[in-house]
Motif scaffolding. Structure first.
Motif, mmCIF file in Angstrom:
data_model
loop_
_atom_site.group_PDB
_atom_site.id
_atom_site.type_symbol
_atom_site.label_atom_id
_atom_site.label_comp_id
_atom_site.label_asym_id
_atom_site.label_seq_id
_atom_site.Cartn_x
_atom_site.Cartn_y
_atom_site.Cartn_z
ATOM 1 N N CYS A 30 0.837 -1.213 0.000
ATOM 2 C CA CYS A 30 0.000 0.000 0.000
ATOM 3 C C CYS A 30 0.872 1.263 0.000
ATOM 4 O O CYS A 30 1.735 1.410 0.859
ATOM 5 C CB CYS A 30 -0.911 -0.013 1.234
ATOM 6 N N PRO A 31 0.643 2.174 -0.944
ATOM 7 C CA PRO A 31 1.453 3.403 -0.988
ATOM 8 C C PRO A 31 1.041 4.441 0.054
ATOM 9 O O PRO A 31 1.769 5.392 0.302
ATOM 10 C CB PRO A 31 1.188 3.932 -2.405
ATOM 11 N N CYS B 296 -4.325 1.323 3.711
ATOM 12 C CA CYS B 296 -5.431 2.293 3.661
ATOM 13 C C CYS B 296 -6.745 1.608 3.305
ATOM 14 O O CYS B 296 -7.824 2.088 3.600
ATOM 15 C CB CYS B 296 -5.115 3.412 2.667
ATOM 16 N N ASP B 297 -6.654 0.437 2.656
ATOM 17 C CA ASP B 297 -7.818 -0.368 2.271
ATOM 18 C C ASP B 297 -8.697 0.327 1.227
ATOM 19 O O ASP B 297 -9.853 -0.034 1.061
ATOM 20 C CB ASP B 297 -8.652 -0.728 3.512
ATOM 21 N N GLN B 298 -8.140 1.338 0.563
ATOM 22 C CA GLN B 298 -8.942 2.076 -0.425
ATOM 23 C C GLN B 298 -8.229 2.261 -1.757
ATOM 24 O O GLN B 298 -8.875 2.399 -2.791
ATOM 25 C CB GLN B 298 -9.290 3.468 0.129
ATOM 26 N N CYS B 299 -6.886 2.297 -1.717
ATOM 27 C CA CYS B 299 -6.153 2.611 -2.951
ATOM 28 C C CYS B 299 -6.229 1.452 -3.944
ATOM 29 O O CYS B 299 -6.740 0.376 -3.630
ATOM 30 C CB CYS B 299 -4.696 2.932 -2.628
ATOM 31 N N CYS C 297 -4.453 -1.779 -2.712
ATOM 32 C CA CYS C 297 -5.233 -2.510 -1.701
ATOM 33 C C CYS C 297 -6.373 -3.272 -2.361
ATOM 34 O O CYS C 297 -6.631 -4.432 -2.028
ATOM 35 C CB CYS C 297 -5.790 -1.549 -0.659
HETATM 36 ZN ZN LIG Z 1 -3.805 1.200 0.215
#
Ligand SMILES: [Zn+2]
Length: 402
Positions: free
Chosen positions: A52-53, A80-83, A86
């Motif tokens: 994850c960045p 982040c669980d959104q990018c 992820c």
């Molecule tokens: Zn992420």
């Protein structure tokens, strides 16, 4: 999903977090512990964090509530669980996350057709060593999760040594295993080991209850699975409880006239289990002709993510063996509780049969029956004919009967 969702394995999570916080993340890990306790799940979430960045910090409250061990961290680093990275990890399509298992043997240059017991050297060479030398596609890291890594042959383990010791920059390897003693000492010494313990009974009880499993079944499966959530969920969902009751009834009434019929019944039930298991997952029984696509990365996924690494029939046979073993363990427990006054069963619907088994089998005989069952399980894994194995086991039960 994120690391905070990896409940019940706080010490493993915190160990990884401390390494990350200290900027000394080892490139090679061994995650070891019983099957179905979350090793693959945490490996994937750890990979997600490394890829994850935009990682974030989250409070540890959730884990503290779950009974975390002593620690000095208030927050943990998490994805982040959104990018896009992820989302790709979650979908099983990230080009830099490689899941390695025996199924890949069908897709190496040798194109092995048969189901293998070992993870062969061509899989390690073509799907680990070779891609490990290539720069990550999306730039952050390249991660290899090797499932059932104890099945690596000696040649495979030796071939992997150099990559484990000096992996190319940005390359991380996680060896998942329930049998760490099968590794060569040279492999063990090159990796950091992280232990995963059985999950707490109350945790499994809660998870099963949340899925709507009836109370008496929750009590049985939580005890039967002994801290392994994966099998507990699997068995409860497959509605095997009634079969368990039938099995114990037959075990309680076992004699020389019925022994072979009981063995044949178990073999048939294991096949039926396999059919239900496959139906539930809506997958064909064989897919030897289907190559892994660019998505659902090369090779299968673990049982924790939905697909079996062993054949469903073998899995069914193993579960029936474990139910037999559990019945004798219960009879043993019955002996102990009887001495103290009041027997209490986790298996109320079969309590009468367990008492019958305890009458027929002394504590010593119960222990011998459990040992014989474990031996049979070992032979089953070595591909010995299941009908013969179950017949021999029933005869052995009658032989050890006191
Ligand atoms: Zn992420």
């Amino acid at each position: 999903m994120s690391i905070l969702d990896c409940q019940g394995q706080q010490s493993a999570v915190l160990r990884l977090q401390r390494a990350l916080r200290g900027r000394r993340v080892p490139h090679s890990y061994i995650f070891y512990g019983p099957e179905g306790v979350g090793k693959s799940l945490l490996a994937r979430q750890w990979a997600k964090l490394l890829l994850c960045p935009k990682p974030v910090r989250r409070p540890l409250t959730t884990m503290k509530d779950a009974g975390a061990a002593d620690h000095n961290l208030d927050e943990i680093d998490d994805c982040c669980d959104q990018c896009r990275d992820c989302r790709m990890v979650e979908a099983g399509t990230h080009p830099d996350l490689h899941i390695i298992n025996r199924d890949l043997a069908r897709f190496t240059s040798l194109k092995r057709a048969r189901q293998l017991i070992n993870l062969p050297i061509d899989v390690i060479r073509e799907f680990v060593i070779k891609p490990a030398g290539i720069v990550p596609t999306r730039g952050r890291a390249r991660i290899f999760i090797i499932e059932e890594s104890e099945t690596m042959s000696q040649a495979s383990q030796n071939a992997l040594l150099k990559t484990l010791e000096e992996p190319p920059p940005g390359t991380f390897l996680i060896l998942i295993t329930s049998r760490p003693e099968r590794f060569l000492p040279t492999v063990q010494s090159r990796c950091q080991s992280v232990r995963f313990g059985p999950l707490p009974y109350t945790f499994i009880h809660k998870r099963l209850t949340a899925t709507g499993v009836p109370a008496e079944q929750v009590r049985y499966w939580a005890d039967f699975c002994n801290g392994r959530l994966g099998p507990a969920l699997e068995l409860a969902q497959l509605n095997l409880y009634e079969k368990k009751c039938q099995l114990i009834r037959q075990l309680a009434g076992l004699n020389y006239y019925s022994a072979l019929d009981v063995a044949a019944w178990i073999v048939d039930q294991a096949k039926e289990f396999a059919r239900s298991y496959q139906k539930q997952r809506q997958e064909p029984s064989t897919d030897d002709t289907k190559k892994p696509g660019p998505t659902k990365k090369k090779g299968g996924r673990s049982r924790e993510s939905g697909q079996p690494l062993t054949s469903p029939t073998r899995l069914g046979q193993t579960y029936f063996l474990q139910m037999l073993s559990h019945a004798f363990s219960e009879a043993l427990r019955f002996h102990g509780q009887q001495e103290q006054g009041k027997p209490q069963s986790v298996n109320p619907e079969s309590a009468r049969q367990i008492a019958q088994i305890a009458q027929k089998y002394s504590p010593w005989a119960c222990a011998k029956a459990v040992r014989a069952t474990a031996h049979t399980e070992g032979l089953l894994q070595a591909n010995v004919n299941p009908s013969l194995l179950f017949e021999s086991l029933m005869i052995e039960y009658l032989r050890v009967e006191s």
